[in-house]
Write a protein that holds these residues in place. Sequence first.
Motif, PDB file in Angstrom:
ATOM      1  N   ALA A  15       0.831  -1.206   0.000  1.00  0.00           N
ATOM      2  CA  ALA A  15       0.000   0.000   0.000  1.00  0.00           C
ATOM      3  C   ALA A  15       0.866   1.257   0.000  1.00  0.00           C
ATOM      4  O   ALA A  15       0.620   2.209  -0.759  1.00  0.00           O
ATOM      5  CB  ALA A  15      -0.920  -0.007   1.220  1.00  0.00           C
ATOM      6  N   GLY A  16       1.899   1.257   0.834  1.00  0.00           N
ATOM      7  CA  GLY A  16       2.763   2.430   0.903  1.00  0.00           C
ATOM      8  C   GLY A  16       3.549   2.650  -0.373  1.00  0.00           C
ATOM      9  O   GLY A  16       3.674   3.775  -0.850  1.00  0.00           O
ATOM     10  N   ALA A  17       4.099   1.554  -0.947  1.00  0.00           N
ATOM     11  CA  ALA A  17       4.881   1.688  -2.171  1.00  0.00           C
ATOM     12  C   ALA A  17       4.018   2.156  -3.334  1.00  0.00           C
ATOM     13  O   ALA A  17       4.428   3.005  -4.129  1.00  0.00           O
ATOM     14  CB  ALA A  17       5.553   0.354  -2.508  1.00  0.00           C
ATOM     15  N   LEU A  18       2.808   1.598  -3.439  1.00  0.00           N
ATOM     16  CA  LEU A  18       1.907   2.029  -4.500  1.00  0.00           C
ATOM     17  C   LEU A  18       1.490   3.486  -4.307  1.00  0.00           C
ATOM     18  O   LEU A  18       1.397   4.250  -5.273  1.00  0.00           O
ATOM     19  CB  LEU A  18       0.677   1.122  -4.546  1.00  0.00           C
ATOM     20  CG  LEU A  18       0.917  -0.300  -5.069  1.00  0.00           C
ATOM     21  CD1 LEU A  18      -0.296  -1.176  -4.826  1.00  0.00           C
ATOM     22  CD2 LEU A  18       1.253  -0.267  -6.557  1.00  0.00           C
ATOM     23  N   SER A  19       1.251   3.855  -3.056  1.00  0.00           N
ATOM     24  CA  SER A  19       0.881   5.238  -2.780  1.00  0.00           C
ATOM     25  C   SER A  19       2.022   6.192  -3.118  1.00  0.00           C
ATOM     26  O   SER A  19       1.805   7.253  -3.721  1.00  0.00           O
ATOM     27  CB  SER A  19       0.502   5.385  -1.299  1.00  0.00           C
ATOM     28  OG  SER A  19       0.241   6.737  -0.976  1.00  0.00           O
ATOM     29  N   MET A  20       3.255   5.813  -2.752  1.00  0.00           N
ATOM     30  CA  MET A  20       4.404   6.646  -3.078  1.00  0.00           C
ATOM     31  C   MET A  20       4.576   6.780  -4.579  1.00  0.00           C
ATOM     32  O   MET A  20       4.808   7.869  -5.110  1.00  0.00           O
ATOM     33  CB  MET A  20       5.671   6.036  -2.466  1.00  0.00           C
ATOM     34  CG  MET A  20       5.798   6.231  -0.970  1.00  0.00           C
ATOM     35  SD  MET A  20       6.277   7.919  -0.537  1.00  0.00           S
ATOM     36  CE  MET A  20       7.928   7.972  -1.190  1.00  0.00           C
ATOM     37  N   GLY A  21       4.471   5.643  -5.287  1.00  0.00           N
ATOM     38  CA  GLY A  21       4.630   5.678  -6.736  1.00  0.00           C
ATOM     39  C   GLY A  21       3.575   6.535  -7.405  1.00  0.00           C
ATOM     40  O   GLY A  21       3.878   7.351  -8.280  1.00  0.00           O
ATOM     41  N   ALA A  22       2.322   6.348  -6.986  1.00  0.00           N
ATOM     42  CA  ALA A  22       1.234   7.131  -7.573  1.00  0.00           C
ATOM     43  C   ALA A  22       1.398   8.614  -7.253  1.00  0.00           C
ATOM     44  O   ALA A  22       1.177   9.481  -8.115  1.00  0.00           O
ATOM     45  CB  ALA A  22      -0.105   6.626  -7.052  1.00  0.00           C
ATOM     46  N   GLY A  23       1.789   8.902  -6.025  1.00  0.00           N
ATOM     47  CA  GLY A  23       1.970  10.299  -5.633  1.00  0.00           C
ATOM     48  C   GLY A  23       3.080  10.975  -6.429  1.00  0.00           C
ATOM     49  O   GLY A  23       2.925  12.116  -6.875  1.00  0.00           O
TER      50      GLY A  23
END
Length: 367
Positions: free
Chosen positions: A184-192
């Motif tokens: 969740a954190g990695a996807l959120s960072m990437g999307a952000g």
Amino acid sequence: MMRVMDAPARTPADIRRWRRYLAAERAEAAVYRDLASRRSGEEREILLALAAAEKRHEQHWLDLLGDDVGMPLQGDVRTRFLAFLARRFGGVFVLALVQRAEARSVYGREEHATARMAADEQIHEEVVRSLATRGRNRLSGTFRAAVFGANDGLVSNLALVLGVGASGVATGTVLVTGVAGLLAGALSMGAGEFISVRSQRELLEASNPDPETARALPDLDVDANELALVYRARGMDAGDAQQRADLVLSRLAATGVTEGIDADAEAAAGDDLETHGTAWGAAISSFCFFASGAIVPVLPYLLGLEGMTAVVVASVLVGVCLAVTGAVTGLLSGTSPVSRALRQLVIGFGAAAVTYGLGLAFGTTVA
């Protein structure tokens, strides 16, 4: 020509100290030559000039020692390590270490060193700082993303794992929570990062001049010359703007060339676009940086550890990673690696301690 001091009264301690200085100067000159061998152009010339300065300092100690020079000594451990890195790497990391080494010069307090030598060492620090700054500027964006992403992964997932683990749930639940937090954190960072960089590029692209504007230049009223307003809007004062606009129109009248109105703005925007990179590149790197940090607190649970043992191992692993990233940040920024490592540890473990305490307060004891 450096003035050699009159032969001073010497003690065995003086001779030993001078021989260490001599070894250090030789080692530092070798470091600069090794760094120069990995570069070309102006940077190479600057580094070779620094090596020549160290050679002058070497001669000073040779003159003082005279017949007491003895067998050559090795430089200290720090300088030998720098020489090893310079021969094999030679990047901004090595320059940052050399900068710190120059800052530690004792010639300002050494009565047998000349004032010119002490001044040289101070100037050398500034020269190396300037060379290192070039490299820091080149990697600043990537380095910021790496440190931010990895530390975010380390701290946030450690806090998550410790908070859930402290509540007394099964080890399997903690493991699933940690893996879910990583994704969740990695996807959120990437999307952000994707959205942030893409939005920034779109803003910069919107600032590029319209190429159709240049085609209107031949029809402008030369007397009114409203082209000056364009340059004033870009920040020039009225006089400079008028002079620039007159130059563009006179060039147009003489050669028929319409370039000039957009060249500066396009160049500046192009530099900014290059600095910010691509949205996909930023997204992928942020995903990887976060994931590389977030996997560390989960490792003990993946290896089958449970309860307090898993908590301690996860905390130790994260602590080592935080200290390393903090120390590297300190070295590259030319500051103390120890203080930066301690700062990372305090912030990271402070956040983890809060969530662990909440887990204890609202759950049960760790199995």
